[in-house]
Design a protein around this motif. Structure first.
Motif, PDB file in Angstrom:
ATOM      1  N   LEU A  24      -8.484 -48.214   7.126  1.00  0.00           N
ATOM      2  CA  LEU A  24      -9.468 -49.301   7.227  1.00  0.00           C
ATOM      3  C   LEU A  24     -10.870 -48.807   6.868  1.00  0.00           C
ATOM      4  N   LEU A  25     -11.204 -47.600   7.266  1.00  0.00           N
ATOM      5  CA  LEU A  25     -12.501 -47.033   6.903  1.00  0.00           C
ATOM      6  C   LEU A  25     -12.603 -46.842   5.393  1.00  0.00           C
ATOM      7  N   SER A  26     -11.509 -46.444   4.788  1.00  0.00           N
ATOM      8  CA  SER A  26     -11.492 -46.260   3.340  1.00  0.00           C
ATOM      9  C   SER A  26     -11.622 -47.587   2.605  1.00  0.00           C
ATOM     10  N   ILE A  27     -10.854 -48.596   3.032  1.00  0.00           N
ATOM     11  CA  ILE A  27     -10.858 -49.900   2.368  1.00  0.00           C
ATOM     12  C   ILE A  27     -12.190 -50.625   2.546  1.00  0.00           C
ATOM     13  N   ASN A  28     -12.701 -50.626   3.774  1.00  0.00           N
ATOM     14  CA  ASN A  28     -13.889 -51.422   4.081  1.00  0.00           C
ATOM     15  C   ASN A  28     -15.217 -50.704   3.843  1.00  0.00           C
ATOM     16  N   CYS A  29     -15.194 -49.365   3.903  1.00  0.00           N
ATOM     17  CA  CYS A  29     -16.457 -48.626   3.820  1.00  0.00           C
ATOM     18  C   CYS A  29     -16.459 -47.528   2.762  1.00  0.00           C
ATOM     19  N   GLY A  30     -15.315 -47.289   2.151  1.00  0.00           N
ATOM     20  CA  GLY A  30     -15.244 -46.207   1.177  1.00  0.00           C
ATOM     21  C   GLY A  30     -15.408 -44.846   1.800  1.00  0.00           C
ATOM     22  N   ILE A  31     -14.977 -44.702   3.065  1.00  0.00           N
ATOM     23  CA  ILE A  31     -15.156 -43.464   3.816  1.00  0.00           C
ATOM     24  C   ILE A  31     -13.801 -42.863   4.163  1.00  0.00           C
ATOM     25  N   ALA A  32     -13.667 -41.556   4.010  1.00  0.00           N
ATOM     26  CA  ALA A  32     -12.464 -40.839   4.420  1.00  0.00           C
ATOM     27  C   ALA A  32     -12.897 -39.690   5.333  1.00  0.00           C
ATOM     28  N   PRO A  33     -13.073 -39.949   6.632  1.00  0.00           N
ATOM     29  CA  PRO A  33     -13.583 -38.922   7.537  1.00  0.00           C
ATOM     30  C   PRO A  33     -12.751 -37.647   7.532  1.00  0.00           C
ATOM     31  N   ALA A  34     -13.444 -36.522   7.595  1.00  0.00           N
ATOM     32  CA  ALA A  34     -12.782 -35.229   7.718  1.00  0.00           C
ATOM     33  C   ALA A  34     -12.792 -34.767   9.165  1.00  0.00           C
ATOM     34  N   VAL A  35     -13.379 -35.613  10.031  1.00  0.00           N
ATOM     35  CA  VAL A  35     -13.565 -35.250  11.441  1.00  0.00           C
ATOM     36  C   VAL A  35     -12.862 -36.255  12.343  1.00  0.00           C
ATOM     37  N   PHE A  36     -12.124 -35.738  13.321  1.00  0.00           N
ATOM     38  CA  PHE A  36     -11.440 -36.578  14.305  1.00  0.00           C
ATOM     39  C   PHE A  36     -12.037 -36.312  15.677  1.00  0.00           C
ATOM     40  N   THR A  37     -12.158 -37.387  16.481  1.00  0.00           N
ATOM     41  CA  THR A  37     -12.700 -37.261  17.835  1.00  0.00           C
ATOM     42  C   THR A  37     -11.653 -37.709  18.839  1.00  0.00           C
ATOM     43  N   TYR A  38     -11.252 -36.798  19.725  1.00  0.00           N
ATOM     44  CA  TYR A  38     -10.238 -37.115  20.731  1.00  0.00           C
ATOM     45  C   TYR A  38     -10.795 -38.064  21.794  1.00  0.00           C
ATOM     46  N   PRO A  39     -10.157 -39.225  22.038  1.00  0.00           N
ATOM     47  CA  PRO A  39     -10.597 -40.088  23.135  1.00  0.00           C
ATOM     48  C   PRO A  39     -10.453 -39.364  24.473  1.00  0.00           C
ATOM     49  N   PHE A  40     -11.500 -39.385  25.266  1.00  0.00           N
ATOM     50  CA  PHE A  40     -11.536 -38.740  26.582  1.00  0.00           C
ATOM     51  C   PHE A  40     -11.294 -37.225  26.486  1.00  0.00           C
ATOM     52  N   GLY A  41     -11.286 -36.692  25.280  1.00  0.00           N
ATOM     53  CA  GLY A  41     -11.030 -35.272  25.105  1.00  0.00           C
ATOM     54  C   GLY A  41      -9.593 -34.873  25.369  1.00  0.00           C
ATOM     55  N   CYS A  42      -8.688 -35.858  25.435  1.00  0.00           N
ATOM     56  CA  CYS A  42      -7.278 -35.571  25.749  1.00  0.00           C
ATOM     57  C   CYS A  42      -6.576 -34.965  24.543  1.00  0.00           C
ATOM     58  N   ILE A  43      -6.209 -33.707  24.650  1.00  0.00           N
ATOM     59  CA  ILE A  43      -5.661 -32.972  23.517  1.00  0.00           C
ATOM     60  C   ILE A  43      -4.228 -32.532  23.807  1.00  0.00           C
ATOM     61  N   SER A  44      -3.342 -32.832  22.889  1.00  0.00           N
ATOM     62  CA  SER A  44      -2.003 -32.253  22.903  1.00  0.00           C
ATOM     63  C   SER A  44      -1.965 -31.205  21.796  1.00  0.00           C
ATOM     64  N   LYS A  45      -1.406 -30.034  22.096  1.00  0.00           N
ATOM     65  CA  LYS A  45      -1.373 -28.979  21.074  1.00  0.00           C
ATOM     66  C   LYS A  45      -0.624 -29.444  19.832  1.00  0.00           C
ATOM     67  N   GLU A  46       0.318 -30.381  20.025  1.00  0.00           N
ATOM     68  CA  GLU A  46       1.086 -30.877  18.892  1.00  0.00           C
ATOM     69  C   GLU A  46       0.268 -31.763  17.965  1.00  0.00           C
ATOM     70  N   SER A  47      -0.915 -32.198  18.415  1.00  0.00           N
ATOM     71  CA  SER A  47      -1.726 -33.096  17.596  1.00  0.00           C
ATOM     72  C   SER A  47      -2.372 -32.382  16.419  1.00  0.00           C
ATOM     73  N   ILE A  48      -2.679 -31.103  16.573  1.00  0.00           N
ATOM     74  CA  ILE A  48      -3.437 -30.398  15.544  1.00  0.00           C
ATOM     75  C   ILE A  48      -2.707 -30.349  14.192  1.00  0.00           C
ATOM     76  N   PRO A  49      -1.428 -29.958  14.140  1.00  0.00           N
ATOM     77  CA  PRO A  49      -0.762 -29.971  12.825  1.00  0.00           C
ATOM     78  C   PRO A  49      -0.663 -31.367  12.229  1.00  0.00           C
ATOM     79  N   VAL A  50      -0.550 -32.399  13.078  1.00  0.00           N
ATOM     80  CA  VAL A  50      -0.495 -33.775  12.580  1.00  0.00           C
ATOM     81  C   VAL A  50      -1.831 -34.138  11.947  1.00  0.00           C
TER      82      VAL A  50
END
Length: 290
Positions: A214-240
């Motif tokens: 949606l960011l790409s279609i509507n704004c021409g943006i492809a973020p290289a940065v992800f922000t974890y909601p509440f900082g909740c991190i699963s180690k399995e998320s990083i390779p994804v």
């Protein structure tokens, strides 16, 4: 001949002792003066990251996640007066890949994509020649913002707003998931108990990927940065996340960051939450401490 040999051996021993004493003195002096001493000689750059949320023009509404424009301005003045230089995450990524960073870099972030970030934060960034990263939640923009008028107290950024912010040159946009901003059930984008890796990877890929699309279609943006909601991190998320093209991620742990040339240091970048219950001096003493 024997005396000469003993003299040379003695001189070598004395020289070795002198080097050891000098090295110990340097290490002690460095420790006492706050120098960063690395056992592997790898350069480490201290990178504080500040995390704002909502900015409200009403002092009665300040909270742990709400500050006034005056507080933000005092913060920016403090950073400027103490020689800090705001940078985009993209610049940090470039540094890791062989680029450079200014002296005393700092990242300013604002989570959730509140419309008041555009109303109050952007003018202050322009005034003090600074930049910031805004993390948007796709659902808030796609659904909530579309139904609300532009009211600074509670509205979210629209796609047009996000495009305007990006085009200002002062704002970098980060992906904050499409609709994983909940604390019940799946907390943020953490892995559920009993969920297989494939199930988790599919759920994360689908949600985060939708926001990215949606960011790409509507704004021409492809973020290289992800922000974890509440900082909740699963180690399995990083390779994804890496498979989706992300190069860095923000958490909510309040710890200092030390940036090296190793890309692993970008997952995850810790941040200090800017509570409205602290003065600028109190907050900065914590956030800028190494």
């Amino acid at each position: 001949m024997y005396k000469c040999f003993r003299f040379k051996k003695l001189m070598r021993l004395l020289l070795c002792d002198a080097v050891i004493i000098l090295f110990a003195f340097i290490i002690t002096a460095a420790s006492q003066s706050g120098w960063q001493v690395s056992s592997d000689s790898e350069e480490k750059i201290f990178l504080p990251v500040i995390m704002y949320h909502s900015i409200v023009d009403d002092s009665s509404r300040i909270s742990d996640y709400s500050v006034t424009p005056e507080m933000v301005e005092n913060d920016l003045k403090y950073l400027k007066e103490h020689g800090y230089n705001t940078v985009f995450t993209e610049e940090v990524i470039n540094y890791v890949n062989g680029g450079s960073l200014p002296e005393k870099p700092v990242i300013i972030t604002a989570d959730d994509g509140f419309y008041n970030n555009e109303v109050y934060l952007l003018p202050l960034l322009e005034k003090y020649d600074m930049k910031a990263v805004i993390s948007v939640v796709g659902y808030y923009t796609e659904v909530t913002a579309a139904a609300d008028p532009h009211v600074p107290e509670y509205s979210y950024l629209t796609w047009d707003d996000i495009s305007d912010l990006k085009n200002s040159g002062r704002i970098e946009i980060a992906n904050h998931t499409y609709n994983m901003h909940f604390q019940k059930g799946r907390k943020g984008c953490s892995r559920l108990s009993g969920e297989t890796y494939d199930e988790y990877a599919d759920a994360l890929f689908e949600d985060v990927g939708l926001c990215q699309t949606l960011l790409s279609i509507n704004c021409g943006i492809a973020p290289a940065v992800f922000t974890y909601p509440f900082g909740c991190i699963s180690k399995e998320s990083i390779p994804v996340l890496k498979s989706m093209g992300f190069s860095a991620a923000f958490s909510c742990y309040e710890r200092p960051n030390y940036i090296t040339r190793d890309p692993a240091c970008l997952f995850t970048l810790d941040r200090y939450n800017r509570s409205g219950h602290l003065s600028t001096e109190q907050f900065m003493e914590k956030a800028l401490s190494q």
